[in-house]
Write a protein that holds these residues in place. Structure first.
Motif, PDB file in Angstrom:
ATOM      1  N   LEU A 221       0.835  -1.196   0.000  1.00  0.00           N
ATOM      2  CA  LEU A 221       0.000   0.000   0.000  1.00  0.00           C
ATOM      3  C   LEU A 221       0.873   1.252   0.000  1.00  0.00           C
ATOM      4  O   LEU A 221       1.897   1.306   0.689  1.00  0.00           O
ATOM      5  N   ALA A 222       0.473   2.235  -0.779  1.00  0.00           N
ATOM      6  CA  ALA A 222       1.177   3.517  -0.822  1.00  0.00           C
ATOM      7  C   ALA A 222       0.143   4.624  -0.930  1.00  0.00           C
ATOM      8  O   ALA A 222      -0.676   4.628  -1.864  1.00  0.00           O
ATOM      9  N   GLU A 223       0.137   5.528   0.044  1.00  0.00           N
ATOM     10  CA  GLU A 223      -0.792   6.655   0.084  1.00  0.00           C
ATOM     11  C   GLU A 223      -2.238   6.192  -0.068  1.00  0.00           C
ATOM     12  O   GLU A 223      -3.050   6.794  -0.777  1.00  0.00           O
ATOM     13  N   GLY A 224      -2.557   5.092   0.613  1.00  0.00           N
ATOM     14  CA  GLY A 224      -3.930   4.620   0.657  1.00  0.00           C
ATOM     15  C   GLY A 224      -4.389   3.817  -0.533  1.00  0.00           C
ATOM     16  O   GLY A 224      -5.566   3.439  -0.613  1.00  0.00           O
ATOM     17  N   ARG A 225      -3.503   3.518  -1.470  1.00  0.00           N
ATOM     18  CA  ARG A 225      -3.865   2.746  -2.653  1.00  0.00           C
ATOM     19  C   ARG A 225      -2.963   1.518  -2.782  1.00  0.00           C
ATOM     20  O   ARG A 225      -1.835   1.512  -2.275  1.00  0.00           O
ATOM     21  N   VAL A 226      -3.458   0.494  -3.476  1.00  0.00           N
ATOM     22  CA  VAL A 226      -2.648  -0.695  -3.728  1.00  0.00           C
ATOM     23  C   VAL A 226      -1.667  -0.384  -4.842  1.00  0.00           C
ATOM     24  O   VAL A 226      -2.067  -0.094  -5.977  1.00  0.00           O
ATOM     25  N   ASP A 237      11.063  -7.529  -2.933  1.00  0.00           N
ATOM     26  CA  ASP A 237      12.267  -7.095  -3.641  1.00  0.00           C
ATOM     27  C   ASP A 237      12.036  -5.745  -4.315  1.00  0.00           C
ATOM     28  O   ASP A 237      12.893  -4.857  -4.269  1.00  0.00           O
ATOM     29  N   GLU A 238      10.873  -5.575  -4.941  1.00  0.00           N
ATOM     30  CA  GLU A 238      10.574  -4.300  -5.590  1.00  0.00           C
ATOM     31  C   GLU A 238      10.413  -3.190  -4.556  1.00  0.00           C
ATOM     32  O   GLU A 238      10.865  -2.053  -4.761  1.00  0.00           O
ATOM     33  N   TYR A 239       9.771  -3.508  -3.435  1.00  0.00           N
ATOM     34  CA  TYR A 239       9.570  -2.514  -2.376  1.00  0.00           C
ATOM     35  C   TYR A 239      10.912  -2.009  -1.834  1.00  0.00           C
ATOM     36  O   TYR A 239      11.121  -0.804  -1.697  1.00  0.00           O
ATOM     37  N   VAL A 240      11.830  -2.940  -1.556  1.00  0.00           N
ATOM     38  CA  VAL A 240      13.154  -2.548  -1.060  1.00  0.00           C
ATOM     39  C   VAL A 240      13.868  -1.677  -2.079  1.00  0.00           C
ATOM     40  O   VAL A 240      14.487  -0.660  -1.740  1.00  0.00           O
ATOM     41  N   GLY A 241      13.757  -2.045  -3.369  1.00  0.00           N
ATOM     42  CA  GLY A 241      14.409  -1.263  -4.403  1.00  0.00           C
ATOM     43  C   GLY A 241      13.875   0.148  -4.507  1.00  0.00           C
ATOM     44  O   GLY A 241      14.635   1.112  -4.615  1.00  0.00           O
ATOM     45  N   VAL A 242      12.562   0.303  -4.432  1.00  0.00           N
ATOM     46  CA  VAL A 242      11.959   1.632  -4.523  1.00  0.00           C
ATOM     47  C   VAL A 242      12.279   2.463  -3.290  1.00  0.00           C
ATOM     48  O   VAL A 242      12.594   3.654  -3.385  1.00  0.00           O
ATOM     49  N   MET A 243      12.186   1.833  -2.114  1.00  0.00           N
ATOM     50  CA  MET A 243      12.499   2.565  -0.888  1.00  0.00           C
ATOM     51  C   MET A 243      13.958   3.011  -0.884  1.00  0.00           C
ATOM     52  O   MET A 243      14.289   4.101  -0.425  1.00  0.00           O
ATOM     53  N   HIS A 244      14.833   2.164  -1.428  1.00  0.00           N
ATOM     54  CA  HIS A 244      16.247   2.542  -1.510  1.00  0.00           C
ATOM     55  C   HIS A 244      16.426   3.697  -2.482  1.00  0.00           C
ATOM     56  O   HIS A 244      17.183   4.632  -2.243  1.00  0.00           O
TER      57      HIS A 244
END
Length: 405
Positions: A221-226, A237-244
């Motif tokens: 979830l990001a800003e209330g949306r999927v 893996d994608e989440y870690v990459g984007v957060m990085h």
């Protein structure tokens, strides 16, 4: 046949009022002649998701992404402004542990009170009572008022009541780390039993290691949306990459102390080609390089590193003395390298702390906590069942039994 869907979230939205000011009294309200100003905060925005029977699904995202709000809607603590949530099965929610406890009542009385709120009959509570108290480890204190309990005892009892309801669906919000290590081990065993019994578990957590090891599927979830939903490994893996990608290497944010005669001025993570990086893969060849500056001669120094997960698990702590590398003296600038031919860290985010001490490890010249943060992505060997490091072993199979000597 595919397992049935037991939780359906259809186009759910939920907003809250954020007040810019608060009227302190009725008199203040009348004098102002108006209500306090507010703005609408959209916590959930047209969210849809499904959870199938017998699976463990994790909801991840940054603070304010709507994870806990959605879980409370599933538990019917909150009602969506629009959309619909259907839940098929007996639900137990581990959200705010012990929220239904009365401080003046004893632990025994609160077990029956809280258990009744969760849907158990008195006969069921009589049968489960010893298991609940034993799981919490509170046999000696069960007849004392819970107002005299420590915070740890309080949440252990609340956790134990909720976990022993024998639900079809278990909703968990950031309560995996309650109690001491022994109690956490009991919790892990209980979760394993629930999964083996085909129970459905929905988990909200910032602990990506827990999500990776426990969950079959993940909803981001990001800003209330999927933003994305799918199998746990690929989404994480994608989440870690984007957060990085949204932050620079987190250098210099941790605590630092030392006498200062010599200091570590920089730390680098280098890939196999010698390039400075903050993201590598499991199995990569890497070099960790410390840059130091000794303002005066320092005899027989010892350089050390400590690698931790974001949850604080100590993964490794190599130092130059144990490796047999102890310079007679350092003075001025120089570097110390640690070459790792195959990094066995599994996907996740890690912090490195660095130290420079004397040979007896009694005097600290410089210690820098969380000097470097880096990410590890899936590589080889590829392991998706959680943990921190790979053993790097090789599997083999042989028909028949080996002869015993």
């Amino acid at each position: 046949m595919s397992p049935p869907v037991v939780i359906t979230v259809e186009k759910v939205s939920k907003s809250f009022r954020l007040y810019n000011e608060r009227n302190q009294s009725l008199k203040a309200t009348i004098m102002r002649g108006r209500r306090a100003g507010y703005e609408e905060f959209l916590a959930l925005d047209d969210v849809s998701a499904e959870v199938t029977q017998g699976t463990t699904v994790g909801f991840i995202g940054e603070n304010g992404s709507g994870k806990s709000t959605l879980l409370k809607c599933m538990a019917r603590i909150l009602r969506p402004d629009s959309g619909r949530i259907t839940v098929d099965g007996k639900v137990s929610a581990l959200l705010e542990l012990g929220a239904g406890f009365h401080p003046e009542l004893s632990g025994r009385e609160n077990v029956y009170l809280n258990g009744t709120i969760l849907g158990l009959s008195t006969r069921e509570l009589d049968r489960k009572f010893d298991d609940i108290v034993g799981f919490a480890g509170l046999e000696r204190f069960i007849d004392s008022p819970v107002k005299n309990y420590s915070s740890g005892m309080y949440v252990r009892l609340g956790f134990s009541v909720a976990i022993n309801v024998d639900p079809d669906i278990l909703l968990i919000d950031e309560v995996l780390a309650v109690g001491d290590e022994q109690f956490q081990n009991r919790c892990a065993e209980k979760f394993a039993d629930l999964r083996s019994a085909g129970k459905t578990i929905v988990l909200v957590s910032h602990s990506l290691g827990s999500v990776r090891s426990m969950c079959d599927h993940v909803v981001w979830l990001a800003e209330g949306r999927v933003r994305r939903a799918g199998d746990a490994g690929s989404v994480l893996d994608e989440y870690v990459g984007v957060m990085h990608g949204g932050r620079e290497a987190d250098v210099g944010t941790g605590t630092r102390w030392g006498s200062g005669e010599a200091e570590i001025v920089d730390i680098e993570l280098l890939d196999g080609a010698g390039r400075q990086v903050t993201r590598v893969r499991t199995g990569d060849s890497v070099r960790l390089r410390l840059h130091y500056d000794a303002h005066e001669p320092v005899p027989r120094p010892v350089f050390g590193m400590a690698i931790h997960t974001l949850e604080g698990v100590h993964v490794s702590g190599p130092n130059t003395r144990e490796a047999g590398l102890v310079p007679d003296q350092i003075f001025g600038r120089g570097t110390i390298d640690l070459d790792v031919p195959g990094l066995m860290l599994l996907p996740g985010t890690y912090d490195i702390s660095v130290s420079l001490v004397d040979h007896e490890v009694l005097h600290t010249f410089d210690f820098h906590q969380r000097a470097l943060r880096f990410d590890v992505e899936a590589g080889m060997p590829h392991e998706t069942f959680g943990g921190v490091v790979s053993l790097g072993g090789t599997w083999s199979h042989m028909e028949g039994a080996h002869e015993r000597s």
